[in-house]
Design a protein around this motif. Structure first.
Motif, PDB file in Angstrom:
ATOM      1  N   THR A   1       0.874  -1.298   0.138  1.00  0.00           N
ATOM      2  CA  THR A   1       0.047   0.053   0.102  1.00  0.00           C
ATOM      3  C   THR A   1       0.819   1.409   0.062  1.00  0.00           C
ATOM      4  O   THR A   1       1.823   1.483   0.753  1.00  0.00           O
ATOM      5  N   LEU A   2       0.484   2.158  -0.715  1.00  0.00           N
ATOM      6  CA  LEU A   2       1.238   3.469  -0.859  1.00  0.00           C
ATOM      7  C   LEU A   2       0.696   4.294   0.347  1.00  0.00           C
ATOM      8  O   LEU A   2      -0.348   4.496   0.728  1.00  0.00           O
ATOM      9  N   ALA A   3       1.941   4.768   0.950  1.00  0.00           N
ATOM     10  CA  ALA A   3       1.417   5.228   2.465  1.00  0.00           C
ATOM     11  C   ALA A   3       2.127   6.652   2.780  1.00  0.00           C
ATOM     12  O   ALA A   3       1.986   7.280   3.770  1.00  0.00           O
TER      13      ALA A   3
ATOM     14  N   LEU B   1      -5.702  18.436 -11.820  1.00  0.00           N
ATOM     15  CA  LEU B   1      -5.231  18.361 -10.293  1.00  0.00           C
ATOM     16  C   LEU B   1      -4.470  17.261 -10.072  1.00  0.00           C
ATOM     17  O   LEU B   1      -4.674  15.844 -10.602  1.00  0.00           O
ATOM     18  N   VAL B   2      -3.243  17.272  -9.255  1.00  0.00           N
ATOM     19  CA  VAL B   2      -2.509  16.334  -8.920  1.00  0.00           C
ATOM     20  C   VAL B   2      -2.031  16.270  -7.525  1.00  0.00           C
ATOM     21  O   VAL B   2      -1.567  17.407  -6.875  1.00  0.00           O
ATOM     22  N   GLY B   3      -1.955  14.990  -6.936  1.00  0.00           N
ATOM     23  CA  GLY B   3      -1.622  14.972  -5.444  1.00  0.00           C
ATOM     24  C   GLY B   3      -0.363  13.968  -5.459  1.00  0.00           C
ATOM     25  O   GLY B   3       0.362  14.220  -4.513  1.00  0.00           O
ATOM     26  N   HIS B   4       0.107  13.357  -6.581  1.00  0.00           N
ATOM     27  CA  HIS B   4       1.098  12.618  -6.540  1.00  0.00           C
ATOM     28  C   HIS B   4       2.377  13.334  -7.157  1.00  0.00           C
ATOM     29  O   HIS B   4       2.659  13.174  -8.624  1.00  0.00           O
ATOM     30  N   VAL B   5       2.948  14.172  -6.197  1.00  0.00           N
ATOM     31  CA  VAL B   5       4.198  14.835  -6.672  1.00  0.00           C
ATOM     32  C   VAL B   5       5.379  14.439  -5.599  1.00  0.00           C
ATOM     33  O   VAL B   5       4.889  14.220  -4.359  1.00  0.00           O
ATOM     34  N   GLY B   6       6.337  14.750  -6.078  1.00  0.00           N
ATOM     35  CA  GLY B   6       7.652  14.569  -5.036  1.00  0.00           C
ATOM     36  C   GLY B   6       8.917  15.458  -5.459  1.00  0.00           C
ATOM     37  O   GLY B   6       8.841  16.280  -6.517  1.00  0.00           O
ATOM     38  N   ILE B   7       9.658  15.412  -4.600  1.00  0.00           N
ATOM     39  CA  ILE B   7      10.971  16.352  -4.664  1.00  0.00           C
ATOM     40  C   ILE B   7      12.228  15.420  -4.977  1.00  0.00           C
ATOM     41  O   ILE B   7      12.204  14.148  -4.482  1.00  0.00           O
TER      42      ILE B   7
ATOM     43  N   LEU C   1       0.703  31.032   3.345  1.00  0.00           N
ATOM     44  CA  LEU C   1       0.291  30.339   2.153  1.00  0.00           C
ATOM     45  C   LEU C   1      -0.788  29.335   2.378  1.00  0.00           C
ATOM     46  O   LEU C   1      -1.827  28.975   1.826  1.00  0.00           O
ATOM     47  N   LYS C   2      -0.471  28.174   3.453  1.00  0.00           N
ATOM     48  CA  LYS C   2      -1.220  27.299   3.841  1.00  0.00           C
ATOM     49  C   LYS C   2      -1.872  26.475   2.723  1.00  0.00           C
ATOM     50  O   LYS C   2      -2.946  26.456   2.282  1.00  0.00           O
ATOM     51  N   PRO C   3      -0.830  25.593   1.940  1.00  0.00           N
ATOM     52  CA  PRO C   3      -1.123  24.856   0.781  1.00  0.00           C
ATOM     53  C   PRO C   3      -2.227  23.701   1.453  1.00  0.00           C
ATOM     54  O   PRO C   3      -1.966  23.153   2.383  1.00  0.00           O
ATOM     55  N   VAL C   4      -3.097  23.451   0.421  1.00  0.00           N
ATOM     56  CA  VAL C   4      -3.825  22.410   0.844  1.00  0.00           C
ATOM     57  C   VAL C   4      -3.260  21.074   0.563  1.00  0.00           C
ATOM     58  O   VAL C   4      -2.524  20.858  -0.657  1.00  0.00           O
ATOM     59  N   LEU C   5      -3.604  20.164   1.388  1.00  0.00           N
ATOM     60  CA  LEU C   5      -2.827  18.688   1.395  1.00  0.00           C
ATOM     61  C   LEU C   5      -3.876  17.822   0.750  1.00  0.00           C
ATOM     62  O   LEU C   5      -5.132  18.006   0.985  1.00  0.00           O
ATOM     63  N   PHE C   6      -3.404  16.805   0.465  1.00  0.00           N
ATOM     64  CA  PHE C   6      -4.114  15.497  -0.158  1.00  0.00           C
ATOM     65  C   PHE C   6      -3.852  14.245   0.437  1.00  0.00           C
ATOM     66  O   PHE C   6      -2.581  14.058   0.663  1.00  0.00           O
ATOM     67  N   GLN C   7      -4.942  13.393   0.850  1.00  0.00           N
ATOM     68  CA  GLN C   7      -4.568  12.122   1.265  1.00  0.00           C
ATOM     69  C   GLN C   7      -5.683  11.062   0.505  1.00  0.00           C
ATOM     70  O   GLN C   7      -6.734  11.342   0.321  1.00  0.00           O
ATOM     71  N   MET C   8      -4.931  10.154   0.059  1.00  0.00           N
ATOM     72  CA  MET C   8      -5.750   9.314  -0.816  1.00  0.00           C
ATOM     73  C   MET C   8      -6.583   8.588  -0.283  1.00  0.00           C
ATOM     74  O   MET C   8      -7.693   8.083  -0.595  1.00  0.00           O
ATOM     75  N   PRO C   9      -6.163   7.532   0.847  1.00  0.00           N
ATOM     76  CA  PRO C   9      -7.325   6.594   1.581  1.00  0.00           C
ATOM     77  C   PRO C   9      -8.471   7.006   1.872  1.00  0.00           C
ATOM     78  O   PRO C   9      -9.610   6.399   1.706  1.00  0.00           O
TER      79      PRO C   9
END
Ligand SMILES: Cc1cc2nc3c(=O)[nH]c(=O)nc-3n(C[C@H](O)[C@H](O)[C@H](O)COP(=O)(O)O)c2cc1C
Length: 184
Positions: free
Chosen positions: A9-11, A32-38, A154-162
């Motif tokens: 599971t992606l966690a 719209l994208v939640g799957h981003v990374g550094i 700024l308070k960026p909006v966050l995303f959680q998949m489950p």
């Protein structure tokens, strides 16, 4: 305590939520994208399902914008995640400004990274775009006096998949290394 193995599971949540902008056949498209990374200090990764309309534009132009989403922009951003540009023209969802290299960016986004594609990492069903950051544009009201991005404001909006939810940026716990650093 007993941990249960729930498989592969992606966690890795929450992630910051972004809207990716690109030109598809000369017209802005937003997704719209939640799957981003550094990756390192000058590259980021955007992971997109192969069939998305956006992918065609990114591959054609090798350019995209990564727009950080705040609560004000969330209703339109949500729309950008509900419908494909292949079915509906999403070009007017946001007021558009163009970077010098022609990349469409959201005029009202507090922070935008203008990027060039460096590489594409393919996995089954997905294309993950490795992007070099060319320029980062920031609204002055989310800059500290020292010129850094102020994530408290700024308070960026966050995303959680489950739970498939949008979360608010929370409170400060402590300064980094304030627990671990031992003074001589
Ligand atoms: C909250 C949320 C997060 C999403 N994150 C991603 C993501 O990380 N990668 C992806 O490929 N699609 C993601 N999507 C789905 C796309 O935004 C959606 O399928 C969109 O309609 C594709 O648009 P396009 O065909 O115009 O590119 C997400 C959708 C929502 C609602």
């Amino acid at each position: 305590m007993m941990k249960k193995n729930i498989g592969h599971t992606l966690a890795l949540y929450p992630t910051p939520l972004v809207v990716v902008g690109t030109l598809v056949d000369g017209r802005p498209n937003w997704v719209l994208v939640g799957h981003v990374g550094i990756i390192g200090h000058d590259r980021v990764m955007v992971s997109l399902a192969k069939p998305h309309y956006t992918n065609k534009g990114i591959k054609e132009t090798q350019k995209l914008s990564i727009n950080i989403i705040n609560e004000e922009l969330l209703p339109q951003a949500d729309r950008a995640g509900c419908v494909s540009g292949a079915k509906e023209d999403k070009s007017t969802l946001f007021q558009t400004v163009y970077a010098n290299n022609g990349t469409p960016m959201i005029a009202d986004a507090p922070v935008v990274m203008e990027c060039t594609v460096d590489d594409i990492y393919e996995t089954e069903g997905f294309e993950s775009f490795i992007c070099k950051i060319d320029n980062t544009f920031v609204e002055e009201d989310v800059l500290t006096p020292e010129g850094k991005i102020d994530y408290h404001t700024l308070k960026p909006v966050l995303f959680q998949m489950p739970g498939y939810e949008y979360l608010r940026t929370g409170d400060v716990i402590a300064k980094c290394m304030s627990f671990g650093k031992k003074e001589k």
